[in-house]
Design an enzyme around this catalytic site. Structure first.
Site, PDB file in Angstrom:
ATOM      1  N   ASP A 141      71.588  95.350  39.375  1.00  0.00           N
ATOM      2  CA  ASP A 141      72.701  94.617  38.765  1.00  0.00           C
ATOM      3  C   ASP A 141      72.704  93.160  39.209  1.00  0.00           C
ATOM      4  OD1 ASP A 141      74.455  96.640  37.286  1.00  0.00           O
ATOM      5  OD2 ASP A 141      74.182  97.620  39.206  1.00  0.00           O
ATOM      6  N   THR A 142      72.487  92.938  40.494  1.00  0.00           N
ATOM      7  CA  THR A 142      72.546  91.585  41.024  1.00  0.00           C
ATOM      8  C   THR A 142      71.418  90.720  40.474  1.00  0.00           C
ATOM      9  OG1 THR A 142      73.552  92.447  43.039  1.00  0.00           O
ATOM     10  CG2 THR A 142      72.659  90.227  43.135  1.00  0.00           C
TER      11      THR A 142
END
Length: 421
Positions: free
Chosen positions: A186-187
């Site tokens: 996600d990051t």
């Protein structure tokens, strides 16, 4: 904002006009929840953008109740949603969708991380939004992207990490592949999204004309698995050229030697990176192995890779007779890159983190202080700043609605019907 190296955590103070950030004046509408979209919006907010976060009334973003809670709210929330405003809006309702269209018509950036097709189902797809605001930059983050045979599959970061090739490389050889301890997929997607927004804003600036006084916007399509795959270094060309499939290697760095984690006398581990040619010679001198430092067969990386087990054993034997602190002190004196494996307790007490402003404190509503990470990257003239804490659910609903022209009666009617909160 203060940045006090002598204290364990610097205190986040209200920003002044000079700390508005390079993105001051940028208007961002954040749709979506949890990690990928909100992390991208938070990064923009840290550097001065005005971010209006849209959440469902009642529960809000699920991240509000993820992991450890303080007074009923996740402390993670104070990191992920700092510097944002909260507008509680039920996107299933036509009136709420109309409000989003009105906000998007005046915004510079819109960020969403729903499954592909969700926005179109609400009448909020790029065709509709860019028709009303041709200068809008629309960032769309999803598991597999907006096109392709997998576009409709649900995709979380952990799945993207597997598809992107990362999970196959983590863990010990022959054992179950392990997850990286944070939501790295996600990051990575978030950061690629931020890069995309800044690129699109540069293009928008370059296309300003009489016909397009704010420039021309565009859609940014970020797939979680592609963001992971983009960081997989030489995996694909190595496979294509040699049929080589890189496998999990535990704590070592495959094909680059010596680099590994070595167990020390006190039970801890030291990470040692002695893979540069001159660094290797200094490392061998430090551990009392001048014979290896001067061996022509080990002068280059290829030769060291061929004898990596022997080198790991030599370094391991030396480290096993010393504590982590002793190992690191000796290697630091020899100018060999090395470090300890830090827990968050180590980080919170580390003077370098403090000196760099990476340990900030925010004041909670009850008056207590909470440590949160500082800001990255560091800009010399227009740094990021903590302007205000993460908002309570719907804290800015009425103010935002007034700003787009709704009357007190209209706002009250929306509250009465549960469309806003």
């Amino acid at each position: 904002m203060t940045n006090t190296a002598s204290s364990p955590a610097a205190t986040a103070a209200p920003a002044d006009a000079t700390a508005a950030g390079p993105l001051a004046g940028l208007k961002v509408v954040e749709l979506g929840q949890l990690i990928a979209g909100p992390f991208a919006a938070r990064t923009l907010a840290d550097f001065g953008a005005e971010v209006i976060k849209i959440e469902p009334p009642g529960a809000g973003d699920p991240l509000r109740t993820w992991r450890l809670l303080k007074d009923g709210t996740s402390v993670w929330w104070q990191v992920q949603s700092r510097n944002k405003r909260s507008l509680a809006l039920d996107l299933r309702e036509a009136e709420a969708q109309a409000i989003v269209r009105q906000l998007a018509a005046e915004a510079d950036v819109l960020i969403e991380n729903f499954r592909p097709g969700a926005m179109e189902g609400w009448g909020l797809g790029p065709d509709a939004l860019l028709a009303a605001n041709p200068a809008l930059v629309m960032l769309r983050i999803s598991g597999y992207g907006q096109t392709g045979p997998y576009r409709d599959r649900p995709g979380f970061g952990v799945v993207a990490e597997a598809m992107g090739g990362l999970r196959h490389l983590t863990g010990e050889p022959g054992r179950v592949p392990v997850r990286v301890g944070v939501s790295i997929g996600d990051t990575l997607a978030s950061l690629h999204g931020v890069i995309g927004v800044l690129l699109a804003m540069q293009h928008r600036h370059a296309t300003v004309s009489a016909a397009h006084p704010k420039g021309i916007g565009q859609v940014i399509d970020v797939a979680l698995y592609e963001a992971v795959f983009n960081c997989m270094e030489s995996l694909l060309p190595e496979y294509d050229a040699f049929g080589a499939v890189r496998e999990a290697a535990g704590s070592a760095l495959p094909g680059i030697a010596p680099t590994n984690a070595y167990r020390c006398a006190d039970g801890g581990y030291a990470i040692v990176a002695g893979n540069g040619d001159s660094i290797f010679r200094r490392l061998m001198a430090c551990i009392g192995r001048p014979d290896l430092a001067g061996d022509p067969a080990l002068a280059g990386n290829a030769g060291r890779v061929a004898q990596v087990e022997m080198l790991d054993a030599a370094i391991g034997d030396w480290a096993a007779q010393r504590t982590v602190d002793e190992v690191l002190a000796a290697l630091d004196a020899a100018h060999v890159p090395a470090g300890r494996i830090c827990t968050i307790a180590d980080i919170a007490a580390d003077p370098h983190y403090a000196a760099r402003g990476m340990l900030q404190q925010v004041r909670m509503p009850d008056g207590s202080a909470l440590a949160v990470p500082g800001f990255v990257p560091k800009l010399s003239l227009t740094p990021a700043s903590h302007r205000h804490n993460a908002p309570a659910l719907g804290a800015d609903t009425d103010a935002v609605l007034r700003e787009i022209g709704l009357s007190a009666e209209q706002i009250a009617a929306l509250h009465a019907r549960g469309i806003v909160g």
